[in-house]
Structures are given as C-alpha cells and as structure tokens.
Design a protein around this motif. Sequence first.
Motif: not given
Length: 269
Positions: A121-125, A165-169, A180-182, A207-210
């Motif tokens: 899987p890919f986390p949300m990012h 916009g641009k988010l801190e990861h 953040p996963t929550d 923002i995406h993931g799978s």
Amino acid sequence: METLSEAQVASFRENGYIRLEGMFSPGEVREMGDELDYVMEAFANWDSAWKGPWRKEYMDEEEDAAATLVAIHELQHYSAAWSRAITKRELGASVGDLLGSDAVELHHVTLHAKPPDKGAPFPMHQDLPFFPHEDGRYADCLVHLDDADETSGCIKFLKGSHRLGKLEHITGAGTAPHLPTDRYRLQDAVSVPARAGDVVLFYLWTIHGSAVNHSGNWRRLVRLGFRDPRNRQEGGQGMGRPGFIVKGVRPKVDGVDVDVYGNWAQNRA
Ligand SMILES: O=C(O)CCC(=O)C(=O)O
C-alpha cells in the motif's frame, strides 16, 4: 491542439484529479506491458515497498511481512514502446489543457507494480516532498497497464485537497514521506478504478494513497510526471535534469532554460 472539453478541465481543477479513458489502445498497452515485464525481470528493484510505522495501520502482521512493490525509473532508457508512450501527442496536449500551459515538459517516469495478493500500500501523501516545485503547474499521470479496482489497490484521492497547497509531511530515515494518518485517512478518499489503457492525472498537491493488492492479478501503474517548464524545481527526484518537451516549445526563462548542448542552465549556477 485542444484535446479536452471545458467540463473535463473544470472537473480536474475542482477535484484535483481526472481519469481519461482509453488514452492508449489495446495494441499499445500490449506492447508497453510486454516490454515492461521484461524490464521488471531484468532491471527493476523488487524490494521497493514504502517503509514506516504507518504500515501498522494499513496492514495486519501477515500482510506487512509479505508486502511487495516493484519499482524502476525512466523506462524510456530501457524500452522503445515506453519512449513512444511518453511522447504521445494526445497525452501531452491533454496535460497542457489541464495545466493551462502552452508547453509541457516530461519530468520523470516511475513504475509502481503491485504483485498479486501482496502488492504494497501507499500512505496518504502529496507527491510534493519527492520533487518539490515552486508552483502548482505540475501533473502526475498514472498510466494503467492492468485494470485496477478496489480489490487490486487502485488509486484513491482526497477530493479537492490540492487546494490545501503545500503541506508539511512526516519524514525521516525510517519512513517514506506521508501525512498524519489520523487526519488524512485512506477510508475518506475517493477510489478511482481504471481500465488498462486509461490514465489518471492529478496535481502535485493532491493528497492520494492506495491499499494492498488483494486480488490474484498484477496492478501495474507507471507514473509520468509533467510540468510547465517555467515551474522551477526546488529539490528531489530528477533535480537538475532537463526532460523531453511533449507539447509546444521550451520557453526561454532565466535560470530554467537549457544551453546549446542540451544541459540545464540550473546546473551551471
Ligand atoms: O501506485 C499507487 O498506488 C500509488 C502511487 C503513488 O502514491 C504515487 O505515484 O505517488
């Protein structure tokens, strides 16, 4: 060359993603898929699953132990079918329509292949931390080699999230960049199933993931990164490397143009 309808462009700008059906014909997909299979066997990294503590929330222990991702970059260095694919006229024109750009430059090519039953899987990012650019004129394009659905771990998006916009990861040695996963949950994302030959485009800031590939089939996606050549890169993958122009001609922009040898001016600074 205008390829997309006003409604398609408006939908992309509103939602931050769009699926374009049948960009590649069944014949093209067969050729691209066959050459990709060879490249995967001969050259790819079969240990590319994204790491990090977030995995505990995406997989149980058994899935975590088995999770596998096959990856490789710049397929045009390995395969003529992929050299043709990345320069497909209709694709470059479509990206130009979406970004509102008269010129489009290929920035990178990256394979993400999820094997049957254990595809990682890919986390949300956002893709921003991997190849940050000054502004939003950047679209990633997922070329589908296989049908992808909920079971096989299709791509999922948080609708309209590019407008944040641009988010801190969260970054660090032990983890792939992720949000953040929550606060950013895969369960809240919209699934975008697609057929082989379709492409799904999204902004660098969407923002995406799978999820895990639980199906008995491969889910092979190749991501093509496209930008307006005026959008200056700030770091990361492919930094300091000019790419093929796939729509229009390269604009002359101070510090972002190439010299007569085809080297990027940023390298001379
Ligand atoms: O291949 C996927 O499912 C996710 C891909 C992804 O996160 C990306 O291309 O940035």
